[in-house]
Scaffold this motif. Structure first.
Motif, PDB file in Angstrom:
ATOM      1  N   LEU A 136      51.488  36.849  52.007  1.00 48.53           N
ATOM      2  CA  LEU A 136      52.442  35.553  51.322  1.00 48.53           C
ATOM      3  C   LEU A 136      52.037  34.134  52.984  1.00 48.53           C
ATOM      4  N   GLN A 137      52.086  35.040  53.277  1.00 50.07           N
ATOM      5  CA  GLN A 137      51.466  33.928  54.543  1.00 50.07           C
ATOM      6  C   GLN A 137      50.081  33.157  54.189  1.00 50.07           C
ATOM      7  N   ILE A 138      48.717  34.023  53.696  1.00 55.17           N
ATOM      8  CA  ILE A 138      47.742  33.678  53.257  1.00 55.17           C
ATOM      9  C   ILE A 138      48.005  32.702  52.541  1.00 55.17           C
ATOM     10  N   LYS A 139      48.582  33.072  51.666  1.00 54.76           N
ATOM     11  CA  LYS A 139      48.783  32.597  50.027  1.00 54.76           C
ATOM     12  C   LYS A 139      49.520  31.349  50.781  1.00 54.76           C
ATOM     13  N   LYS A 140      49.967  30.339  51.399  1.00 51.76           N
ATOM     14  CA  LYS A 140      50.574  29.359  51.521  1.00 51.76           C
ATOM     15  C   LYS A 140      49.387  28.642  52.402  1.00 51.76           C
ATOM     16  N   CYS A 141      48.608  29.162  53.489  1.00 51.80           N
ATOM     17  CA  CYS A 141      47.467  28.513  53.754  1.00 51.80           C
ATOM     18  C   CYS A 141      45.907  28.316  53.664  1.00 51.80           C
ATOM     19  N   PHE A 142      46.138  29.738  52.235  1.00 48.31           N
ATOM     20  CA  PHE A 142      44.604  29.828  51.607  1.00 48.31           C
ATOM     21  C   PHE A 142      44.934  29.808  49.786  1.00 48.31           C
ATOM     22  N   PRO A 143      45.658  29.215  49.431  1.00 46.59           N
ATOM     23  CA  PRO A 143      46.202  29.160  48.089  1.00 46.59           C
ATOM     24  C   PRO A 143      44.824  29.450  46.757  1.00 46.59           C
ATOM     25  N   GLN A 144      43.922  29.326  47.359  1.00 42.21           N
ATOM     26  CA  GLN A 144      42.121  30.065  46.584  1.00 42.21           C
ATOM     27  C   GLN A 144      42.044  30.995  46.587  1.00 42.21           C
ATOM     28  N   GLY A 145      42.352  31.858  47.638  1.00 39.57           N
ATOM     29  CA  GLY A 145      42.281  33.337  47.742  1.00 39.57           C
ATOM     30  C   GLY A 145      42.729  34.268  46.570  1.00 39.57           C
ATOM     31  N   VAL A 146      41.997  35.309  46.114  1.00 37.75           N
ATOM     32  CA  VAL A 146      42.555  36.127  45.285  1.00 37.75           C
ATOM     33  C   VAL A 146      43.202  37.290  44.821  1.00 37.75           C
ATOM     34  N   PHE A 147      44.679  37.211  44.854  1.00 34.44           N
ATOM     35  CA  PHE A 147      45.934  37.747  45.018  1.00 34.44           C
ATOM     36  C   PHE A 147      45.813  38.719  43.780  1.00 34.44           C
ATOM     37  N   THR A 148      45.594  40.114  44.562  1.00 33.35           N
ATOM     38  CA  THR A 148      45.770  41.091  43.440  1.00 33.35           C
ATOM     39  C   THR A 148      47.601  41.952  44.008  1.00 33.35           C
ATOM     40  N   PHE A 149      48.112  42.669  42.695  1.00 32.53           N
ATOM     41  CA  PHE A 149      48.865  43.671  43.769  1.00 32.53           C
ATOM     42  C   PHE A 149      49.260  45.146  42.255  1.00 32.53           C
ATOM     43  N   ILE A 150      48.897  45.369  43.478  1.00 32.55           N
ATOM     44  CA  ILE A 150      48.541  47.261  43.250  1.00 32.55           C
ATOM     45  C   ILE A 150      50.097  47.684  43.217  1.00 32.55           C
ATOM     46  N   VAL A 151      50.073  48.631  42.064  1.00 29.49           N
ATOM     47  CA  VAL A 151      51.639  49.538  41.610  1.00 29.49           C
ATOM     48  C   VAL A 151      51.149  51.063  41.102  1.00 29.49           C
ATOM     49  N   PRO A 152      51.943  51.683  41.740  1.00 25.36           N
ATOM     50  CA  PRO A 152      51.982  52.998  40.435  1.00 25.36           C
ATOM     51  C   PRO A 152      52.153  52.527  39.699  1.00 25.36           C
ATOM     52  N   PRO A 153      52.038  54.238  39.008  1.00 26.28           N
ATOM     53  CA  PRO A 153      52.673  53.790  37.526  1.00 26.28           C
ATOM     54  C   PRO A 153      54.066  54.419  37.320  1.00 26.28           C
ATOM     55  N   SER A 154      54.557  54.455  38.065  1.00 29.71           N
ATOM     56  CA  SER A 154      55.946  55.039  38.212  1.00 29.71           C
ATOM     57  C   SER A 154      56.661  54.826  39.909  1.00 29.71           C
ATOM     58  N   MET A 155      57.983  55.433  40.049  1.00 28.92           N
ATOM     59  CA  MET A 155      58.046  55.609  41.008  1.00 28.92           C
ATOM     60  C   MET A 155      58.275  56.795  41.310  1.00 28.92           C
ATOM     61  N   ASP A 156      58.273  57.620  40.249  1.00 35.73           N
ATOM     62  CA  ASP A 156      58.081  59.072  40.741  1.00 35.73           C
ATOM     63  C   ASP A 156      56.901  59.821  41.200  1.00 35.73           C
ATOM     64  N   VAL A 157      55.758  58.434  40.716  1.00 31.03           N
ATOM     65  CA  VAL A 157      54.617  59.047  41.295  1.00 31.03           C
ATOM     66  C   VAL A 157      54.630  58.122  42.782  1.00 31.03           C
ATOM     67  N   LEU A 158      55.038  57.550  42.634  1.00 26.48           N
ATOM     68  CA  LEU A 158      54.878  56.624  44.169  1.00 26.48           C
ATOM     69  C   LEU A 158      55.650  57.463  44.904  1.00 26.48           C
ATOM     70  N   SER A 159      56.368  58.280  44.542  1.00 21.42           N
ATOM     71  CA  SER A 159      57.533  59.142  46.120  1.00 21.42           C
ATOM     72  C   SER A 159      57.020  60.683  46.493  1.00 21.42           C
ATOM     73  N   GLU A 160      55.880  60.634  45.087  1.00 21.77           N
ATOM     74  CA  GLU A 160      55.209  62.516  44.917  1.00 21.77           C
ATOM     75  C   GLU A 160      53.605  61.790  45.983  1.00 21.77           C
ATOM     76  N   ARG A 161      53.534  60.514  46.204  1.00 18.09           N
ATOM     77  CA  ARG A 161      52.182  60.610  46.656  1.00 18.09           C
ATOM     78  C   ARG A 161      52.989  60.320  48.402  1.00 18.09           C
ATOM     79  N   ILE A 162      53.703  59.612  48.518  1.00 13.68           N
ATOM     80  CA  ILE A 162      54.123  59.299  50.020  1.00 13.68           C
ATOM     81  C   ILE A 162      54.772  60.618  50.601  1.00 13.68           C
TER      82      ILE A 162
END
Length: 202
Positions: free
Chosen positions: A109-135
């Motif tokens: 979010l800091q970079i987005k303010k000073c470099f808005p032309q960047g390509v911002f991609t959010f990576i999400v897990p399939p579910s919170m259960d999968v996230l818990s298992e991975r961690i």
């Protein structure tokens, strides 16, 4: 036509979403893509090498770099600092090279303010259960820290609307293909690389 600047690609998302795995595979398939090594004050995990996975630094040194404005962005996450050295990133982009950053949401979010032309991609897990298992499978953190990370992840998911794209990391090959498609599309955007036909009117 003047050579265009490179793209700044920012990947972020909850801890355990698989950002690192996707980034590594993307770099393997796109050798011209430059990986920006982040800096952190957290301890290295098994197999991590200083200067390759992260620049591991002491808190005092990191804070001195903040004061000298030598970081493109920085954030404090789970009691540790994370940041991106400024010079190498700016130099590569100006030379026309694409740079990928794998950083925490605060930093993105800091970079987005000073470099808005960047390509911002959010990576999400399939579910919170999968996230818990991975961690849990990492085996590198206490249960207390894991629960803190999961609670933080729920809060972080609310920031997805701040990004240009969202990619669900269910199957790595599929997620990587989506990231490659995003980069190809961004390079074709008129606002990034205006094209003038010569010799004929169109």
């Amino acid at each position: 036509m003047e050579k265009s600047h490179g793209l700044l690609i920012v990947l972020s998302g909850p801890s355990g979403a698989g950002k690192g795995t996707l980034c590594q595979e993307l770099l393997r398939q796109m050798p011209d893509l430059k990986y920006s090594v982040s800096m952190t004050t957290r301890s290295s995990r098994p197999g991590e090498v200083d200067g390759i996975h992260y620049f591991f630094r002491q808190k005092a040194e990191f804070e001195a770099m903040i004061n000298r404005d030598e970081l493109l962005e920085w954030a404090k996450f789970c009691d540790n600092y994370y940041g991106t050295p400024r010079f190498a990133v700016e130099q590569a982009i100006q030379a026309g090279q694409d740079v990928i950053l794998e950083i925490e949401i605060q930093g993105a979010l800091q970079i987005k303010k000073c470099f808005p032309q960047g390509v911002f991609t959010f990576i999400v897990p399939p579910s919170m259960d999968v996230l818990s298992e991975r961690i849990h499978k990492r085996g590198t953190e206490t249960e207390e820290v894991i629960q803190k990370r999961l609670a933080t992840a729920i809060e972080e998911l609310e920031y997805v609307s701040e990004y240009d794209y969202v990619v669900v990391n269910d199957e790595v090959p599929v997620a990587v293909d989506k990231l490659k498609s995003i980069l190809i599309a961004e390079k074709c955007r008129v606002k990034r690389k205006p094209f003038v036909f010569k010799g004929e009117s169109v």
